[in-house]
Write an enzyme that holds these catalytic residues in place. Structure first.
Site, PDB file in Angstrom:
ATOM      1  N   VAL A   1       0.674  -1.360   0.212  1.00 42.87           N
ATOM      2  CA  VAL A   1       0.057   0.281   0.047  1.00 42.87           C
ATOM      3  C   VAL A   1       0.984   1.228  -0.217  1.00 42.87           C
ATOM      4  O   VAL A   1       1.742   1.525   1.224  1.00 42.87           O
ATOM      5  CB  VAL A   1      -1.130   0.100   1.661  1.00 42.87           C
ATOM      6  CG1 VAL A   1      -1.674   1.109   1.461  1.00 42.87           C
ATOM      7  CG2 VAL A   1      -2.071  -1.318   1.208  1.00 42.87           C
ATOM      8  N   LYS A   2       0.863   1.709  -1.631  1.00 43.14           N
ATOM      9  CA  LYS A   2       1.333   3.438  -1.316  1.00 43.14           C
ATOM     10  C   LYS A   2       0.584   4.438  -1.457  1.00 43.14           C
ATOM     11  O   LYS A   2       0.660   5.501  -1.595  1.00 43.14           O
ATOM     12  CB  LYS A   2       2.524   2.725  -2.280  1.00 43.14           C
ATOM     13  CG  LYS A   2       3.704   1.791  -2.578  1.00 43.14           C
ATOM     14  CD  LYS A   2       5.099   2.401  -1.654  1.00 43.14           C
ATOM     15  CE  LYS A   2       6.450   2.957  -2.157  1.00 43.14           C
ATOM     16  NZ  LYS A   2       7.558   2.857  -1.088  1.00 43.14           N
ATOM     17  N   THR A   3      -0.403   3.907  -2.124  1.00 43.77           N
ATOM     18  CA  THR A   3      -1.801   5.328  -2.591  1.00 43.77           C
ATOM     19  C   THR A   3      -2.413   5.048  -2.200  1.00 43.77           C
ATOM     20  O   THR A   3      -2.837   3.811  -1.472  1.00 43.77           O
ATOM     21  CB  THR A   3      -1.853   5.480  -4.163  1.00 43.77           C
ATOM     22  OG1 THR A   3      -1.842   4.857  -4.704  1.00 43.77           O
ATOM     23  CG2 THR A   3      -0.204   5.397  -4.721  1.00 43.77           C
TER      24      THR A   3
END
Length: 163
Positions: free
Chosen positions: A78-80
């Site tokens: 989960v980066k965004t």
């Protein structure tokens, strides 16, 4: 992307010590500059430069170093908020041993989520899904443009754009 850096490094401490001795106590890593604003929510706020190094580049400093390829079935990056939106949907599941993995029906492929820039921050994304995210189990791609809010029970199948 075919590969995703999980920012986990395992280093042989003797090899690290040797590199420090060769390079005067540091590693010769490239410096990246990222233009940002002091307040990321206000593009008119003071502009600044963030200087950083990518530790993944350290692999170049160690002859014979290698990378491990870990399948997406082992983790859910989960980066965004696009990633978080998908993760909160039924496209993912919690296993009995508390790992978050893609649901088997996804056949190893996560839904492609493209949220409007207005949902870049988690609090804004929360307003998009006040009753929880839509079902994405059968979604190939979802695009959200503009100010909307999902109601309970929305099911997205195939490729859909909400405006």
């Amino acid at each position: 992307y075919k590969f995703f850096n999980t920012n986990n490094l395992w280093v042989d401490l003797e090899a690290l010590k040797q590199q420090f001795e060769i390079n005067g106590g540091s590693l010769p890593l490239p410096v990246m500059k990222n233009g940002k604003t002091v307040d990321p929510r206000d593009k008119a706020s003071t502009k600044v430069l963030q200087l950083e190094t990518a530790m993944g580049a350290a692999i170049e400093c160690f002859p014979g170093a290698t990378a491990l390829v870990i399948p997406r079935s082992r983790f859910a990056p989960v980066k965004t908020t696009n990633d978080l939106f998908a993760l909160r949907s039924d496209a993912y599941m919690l296993t009995p041993d508390y790992r978050i993995t893609l649901a088997p029906a996804r056949n190893g492929v996560p839904p492609d989520v493209k949220l409007d820039g207005m949902y870049k921050f988690v609090d804004a994304m929360e307003k998009l899904i006040p009753m929880g995210p839509p079902s994405l189990i059968d979604c190939k791609k979802i695009v959200v443009e503009g100010d909307i809010s999902f109601a309970t029970g929305v099911v997205v199948k195939g490729t859909v754009t909400f405006k």
